[in-house]
Write a protein that holds these residues in place. Structure first.
Motif, PDB file in Angstrom:
ATOM      1  N   VAL A 104      36.774  25.814  -7.951  1.00  0.00           N
ATOM      2  CA  VAL A 104      37.235  25.830  -6.563  1.00  0.00           C
ATOM      3  C   VAL A 104      37.081  24.434  -5.963  1.00  0.00           C
ATOM      4  CG1 VAL A 104      36.833  26.790  -4.253  1.00  0.00           C
ATOM      5  CG2 VAL A 104      36.625  28.259  -6.283  1.00  0.00           C
ATOM      6  N   THR A 105      38.110  23.985  -5.262  1.00  0.00           N
ATOM      7  CA  THR A 105      38.059  22.708  -4.566  1.00  0.00           C
ATOM      8  C   THR A 105      38.358  22.945  -3.097  1.00  0.00           C
ATOM      9  OG1 THR A 105      38.919  21.622  -6.556  1.00  0.00           O
ATOM     10  CG2 THR A 105      38.910  20.339  -4.519  1.00  0.00           C
ATOM     11  N   THR A 106      37.497  22.441  -2.222  1.00  0.00           N
ATOM     12  CA  THR A 106      37.718  22.596  -0.788  1.00  0.00           C
ATOM     13  C   THR A 106      38.615  21.477  -0.270  1.00  0.00           C
ATOM     14  OG1 THR A 106      35.738  21.326  -0.217  1.00  0.00           O
ATOM     15  CG2 THR A 106      35.474  23.703  -0.505  1.00  0.00           C
ATOM     16  N   ALA A 107      39.121  21.665   0.956  1.00  0.00           N
ATOM     17  CA  ALA A 107      40.066  20.711   1.515  1.00  0.00           C
ATOM     18  C   ALA A 107      39.441  19.363   1.821  1.00  0.00           C
ATOM     19  CB  ALA A 107      40.697  21.289   2.788  1.00  0.00           C
ATOM     20  N   ASN A 108      38.153  19.344   2.111  1.00  0.00           N
ATOM     21  CA  ASN A 108      37.513  18.097   2.536  1.00  0.00           C
ATOM     22  C   ASN A 108      36.616  17.486   1.470  1.00  0.00           C
ATOM     23  OD1 ASN A 108      35.510  19.974   2.589  1.00  0.00           O
ATOM     24  ND2 ASN A 108      35.096  19.842   4.791  1.00  0.00           N
ATOM     25  N   SER A 109      36.808  17.902   0.207  1.00  0.00           N
ATOM     26  CA  SER A 109      35.977  17.357  -0.866  1.00  0.00           C
ATOM     27  C   SER A 109      36.733  17.441  -2.187  1.00  0.00           C
ATOM     28  CB  SER A 109      34.663  18.130  -0.976  1.00  0.00           C
ATOM     29  OG  SER A 109      33.921  17.696  -2.098  1.00  0.00           O
ATOM     30  N   GLN A 110      36.496  16.466  -3.044  1.00  0.00           N
ATOM     31  CA  GLN A 110      37.069  16.493  -4.392  1.00  0.00           C
ATOM     32  C   GLN A 110      36.091  17.077  -5.405  1.00  0.00           C
ATOM     33  OE1 GLN A 110      40.304  15.736  -5.136  1.00  0.00           O
ATOM     34  NE2 GLN A 110      40.433  15.659  -2.888  1.00  0.00           N
ATOM     35  N   ASN A 111      34.898  17.436  -4.930  1.00  0.00           N
ATOM     36  CA  ASN A 111      33.912  18.027  -5.824  1.00  0.00           C
ATOM     37  C   ASN A 111      34.364  19.412  -6.263  1.00  0.00           C
ATOM     38  OD1 ASN A 111      32.213  15.793  -5.548  1.00  0.00           O
ATOM     39  ND2 ASN A 111      31.213  16.668  -3.742  1.00  0.00           N
ATOM     40  N   VAL A 112      34.281  19.668  -7.548  1.00  0.00           N
ATOM     41  CA  VAL A 112      34.685  20.962  -8.092  1.00  0.00           C
ATOM     42  C   VAL A 112      33.504  21.918  -8.052  1.00  0.00           C
ATOM     43  CG1 VAL A 112      35.543  22.185 -10.111  1.00  0.00           C
ATOM     44  CG2 VAL A 112      36.451  19.918  -9.549  1.00  0.00           C
TER      45      VAL A 112
END
Length: 355
Positions: A104-112
């Protein structure tokens, strides 16, 4: 199947066909005698009403987009909406497919982030997954009220169409109360879903499981499928469908509380059946293949081999039309079923069961 999930769905029997084009803006220069110095620029005044609407769009996007995530399920991509601060995410069942673990990737982060399946409910094309670790600042979406959704309302669709994360399209609510059947052979669950919200906001592969949002920043539906024109075999622009928020909340709350759906609210006859055709090879009814023991049909005396031709006052010609007719009813509701048996037409009263 390509990498942006986006399984193509069917609207009834129409295959969903989607394409994407990259448009480049073109600018030209002329030698008009404007009297301005070369290189100077001017900006037209923006009408106050347009400026207010633009500001409203931007506020909604700022408030809601952080709650819309991209989900990778195997080799496919889809979207989801953060349901609560405990890391539960609601999405479509056809997005999760047969997978049990997700990235899962959130809109404000590239962290998986990693997540696991809580439960998938294909009958309503909804599923809930849960993040293994809830990151700081994760924001749950605000969910609205289906009773307040009205034709003409401006809405925004948010998701990851074709893998383009955090994309937003706009449109209006075109209709409410639509009953739509997905195909099961092209990645859909085969579900017949009542009370769907029809919208003109573009819904492309990858938007599935995202958010359909009103200008109050409330999620009013989960975008699920788009339609094509079956006569020409190409996309029908501006015709998309979202699962209503009332059903989303009902299903998600049960999954989170019980690990499964315990009360579907969906009526059933308690049969398995298949479409039959007449001498002209036209759909003519639903042949009962099997009757569930002690189910609604069994209690009414319906038997394997009977051909159902009417539910209440609704003509039944296909298994899809039967599912759509049942979608408008509730468990415990009384209706009638008309069928043929050995050349004779019979009508019986039935108290519907639960799917």
């Amino acid at each position: 199947m390509n990498a942006s999930r986006t399984r193509a769905l069917r609207l009834s029997v129409a295959v969903l066909v989607c394409s994407v084009g990259l448009l480049s803006g073109c600018s030209g220069s002329g030698s008009g005698s404007s009297g301005r110095e070369e290189g100077s620029t001017t900006q037209a005044a923006v009408p106050a009403a347009d400026s207010d609407l633009q500001s409203a769009y931007q506020k909604v996007i700022k408030d809601v987009l952080p709650s819309v995530v991209q989900i990778q399920a195997g080799g496919d991509l889809g979207s989801g909406v953060v349901y609560d601060d405990k890391g539960h995410i609601v999405t479509n069942a056809h997005v999760v497919g047969d997978e049990k673990t997700f990235e899962v990737t959130t809109a404000n982060s590239q962290n998986v982030l990693t997540a696991k399946l809580v439960y998938s409910y294909p009958e309503q094309d909804l599923a809930v997954i849960k993040l293994d670790k809830v990151p700081d600042g994760l924001r749950a979406a605000t969910f609205g009220d289906s009773a307040k959704v009205a034709v003409g309302q401006i809405v925004l669709a948010m998701g990851s169409p074709l893998g383009l994360s955090s994309s937003v399209t706009q449109g209006i609510v075109s209709a409410t109360g639509r009953t739509v059947s997905e195909g099961g052979s092209d990645g859909g669950t085969g579900a017949t879903i009542p009370n769907m919200v029809q919208t003109s906001a573009a819904i492309n592969p990858g938007n599935s499981g995202g958010a359909l949002v009103n200008l109050d920043g409330q999620v009013i539906g989960i975008p699920t499928l788009a339609a094509i024109d079956p006569n020409v075999g190409s996309a029908a622009p501006g015709i998309g469908f979202a699962i209503p928020v009332s059903m989303v909340r009902t299903v998600a709350d049960q999954i989170i509380a019980n690990g499964k759906v315990t009360d579907s609210g969906r009526a059933a006859l308690g049969i398995t059946g298949r479409t039959v055709v007449d001498a002209g090879f036209q759909p003519a009814g639903v042949a009962v293949v099997e009757v569930v023991n002690d189910g609604a049909a069994d209690k009414a005396g319906i038997e394997a081999g009977d051909v159902i031709t009417k539910l209440g006052d609704t003509a039944i010609t296909t298994i899809t039309s039967l599912a759509e007719a049942l979608a408008g009813d509730r468990p415990g509701q009384k209706t009638s079923v008309t069928f043929t048996r050995d050349g004779s037409v019979k009508t019986v009263d039935v108290t519907l069961g639960e799917q």
